[in-house]
Design an enzyme around this catalytic site. Structure first.
Site, PDB file in Angstrom:
ATOM      1  N   ARG A  30      -2.302  -1.958  -3.845  1.00 14.33           N
ATOM      2  CA  ARG A  30      -1.702  -1.421  -2.620  1.00 14.33           C
ATOM      3  C   ARG A  30      -2.705  -0.525  -1.880  1.00 14.33           C
ATOM      4  NH1 ARG A  30       3.814   0.761  -4.054  1.00 14.33           N
ATOM      5  NH2 ARG A  30       4.144  -1.280  -4.952  1.00 14.33           N
ATOM      6  N   GLY A  95       4.949   5.792  -2.572  1.00 18.22           N
ATOM      7  CA  GLY A  95       5.352   5.072  -3.774  1.00 18.22           C
ATOM      8  C   GLY A  95       6.685   4.375  -3.601  1.00 18.22           C
ATOM      9  N   MET A 185       7.906   8.360 -10.832  1.00 16.59           N
ATOM     10  CA  MET A 185       7.224   8.814 -12.049  1.00 16.59           C
ATOM     11  C   MET A 185       6.013   9.734 -11.820  1.00 16.59           C
ATOM     12  SD  MET A 185       7.510   5.357 -14.355  1.00 16.59           S
ATOM     13  CE  MET A 185       7.471   6.253 -15.892  1.00 16.59           C
ATOM     14  N   SER A 208      12.792   0.713  -3.892  1.00 18.01           N
ATOM     15  CA  SER A 208      12.493  -0.667  -4.294  1.00 18.01           C
ATOM     16  C   SER A 208      13.650  -1.265  -5.082  1.00 18.01           C
ATOM     17  CB  SER A 208      11.227  -0.713  -5.135  1.00 18.01           C
ATOM     18  OG  SER A 208      11.393   0.089  -6.292  1.00 18.01           O
ATOM     19  N   ASP A 209      14.444  -0.376  -5.679  1.00 20.06           N
ATOM     20  CA  ASP A 209      15.590  -0.855  -6.455  1.00 20.06           C
ATOM     21  C   ASP A 209      16.634   0.249  -6.478  1.00 20.06           C
ATOM     22  OD1 ASP A 209      13.096  -0.194  -8.358  1.00 20.06           O
ATOM     23  OD2 ASP A 209      14.899   0.674  -9.236  1.00 20.06           O
TER      24      ASP A 209
HETATM   25  N1  HPA Z   1      12.273   4.329 -12.481  1.00 18.79           N
HETATM   26  C1  HPA Z   1      11.090   4.921 -12.389  1.00 18.79           C
HETATM   27  N2  HPA Z   1      10.234   4.636 -11.448  1.00 18.79           N
HETATM   28  C2  HPA Z   1      10.557   3.700 -10.541  1.00 18.79           C
HETATM   29  C3  HPA Z   1      11.775   3.060 -10.583  1.00 18.79           C
HETATM   30  C4  HPA Z   1      12.681   3.396 -11.609  1.00 18.79           C
HETATM   31  O1  HPA Z   1      13.777   2.853 -11.706  1.00 18.79           O
HETATM   32  N3  HPA Z   1      11.814   2.173  -9.545  1.00 18.79           N
HETATM   33  C5  HPA Z   1      10.644   2.296  -8.899  1.00 18.79           C
HETATM   34  N4  HPA Z   1       9.887   3.226  -9.491  1.00 18.79           N
END
Ligand code: HPA
Length: 238
Positions: A30, A95, A185, A208-209
């Site tokens: 990236r 991030g 993180m 992202s999720d």
């Molecule tokens: N946990 C930790 N870091 C992440 C996550 C997650 O679910 N998704 C994207 N980075």
């Protein structure tokens, strides 16, 4: 280690090779994407362990971009060396995160005003209590204004910098009761290093999720290139 010359054990760049502002994605690919898409005259200044770093120009401003790697120990090393040995003044992390907030969906943006953690990074400061790692207000304010100008959906608040991605206790969602917005993180270590060195940092995360809407999760390919909005916010405020 607190005393070190450049090049450092992890960065082969020479003094002056980095701009005063460094944009930091986690992923080296990236970093390359940002350098090749947005910077003119970008030069590779580091490639130790594949952590590629570039310095170039964005709309005439000298800017660097370098990956942090994953997790607080990795972010801890790179941001420490940039702040303390390369005279970098500002690091803007770009991030991804997992959302634990009902109002946030995939591709929305979190500006991390603070970073809670289940890790032990701040124990090194031997403070008589619990330290609260926070973003630089000036960078945060500018990023919020830029998100508004670009009409992006964003929230400002706490993130959780977790030391575990795969967590046996599956406890991330518990932080939502304290209105923590998302899980990533790296930010807590970045903010600690910035505050200790009297420098500035901000983390901009794209969702992202989602722990709440798992059907919205993005693929690695989408994460790689679809998150250009936050990259543009970071470059505009650099
Ligand atoms: N946990 C930790 N870091 C992440 C996550 C997650 O679910 N998704 C994207 N980075």
């Amino acid at each position: 280690m607190s005393n070190c010359n450049v090049p450092t054990p992890h960065i082969s760049a020479r003094k002056g090779d980095f701009a005063q502002t460094v944009i930091m994605p986690g992923d080296p690919q990236r970093a390359e994407f940002i350098a090749k898409t947005y910077l003119t005259d970008a030069k590779l200044v580091n490639n130790v362990r594949g952590i590629c770093g570039y310095t170039g120009f964005y709309k005439g401003k000298r800017v660097s971009v370098m990956a942090s790697g994953m997790g607080q120990p990795s972010m801890g090393i790179y941001s420490y060396e940039l702040f303390n040995f390369y005279d970098v003044e500002r690091i803007i992390r770009v991030g991804t995160c997992g959302s634990i907030d009902k109002e946030l969906h995939a591709r929305d943006i979190i500006l991390a005003m603070g970073a809670c953690t289940n890790g032990n990074f701040a124990a090194q400061y031997r403070l008589p209590g619990t330290f609260c790692p926070i973003a630089d207000f000036d960078l945060l304010k500018k990023a919020a204004m830029e998100c508004e100008r670009l009409k992006l959906k964003f929230k400002v608040g706490n993130v959780l910098s977790s030391d575990t991605f795969y967590d046996d206790s599956a406890s991330a969602l518990e932080w939502a009761k304290m209105n923590v917005l998302g899980v990533e993180m790296e930010s807590a270590a970045l903010y600690c290093n910035a505050l200790r060195a009297n420098k500035k940092a901000l983390c901009i995360c794209t969702v992202s999720d989602s722990f709440i809407y798992p059907e919205e999760n993005t693929t690695a390919e989408e994460r790689m290139s679809a998150f250009t909005n936050m990259m543009e916010v970071a470059l505009e405020i650099a």
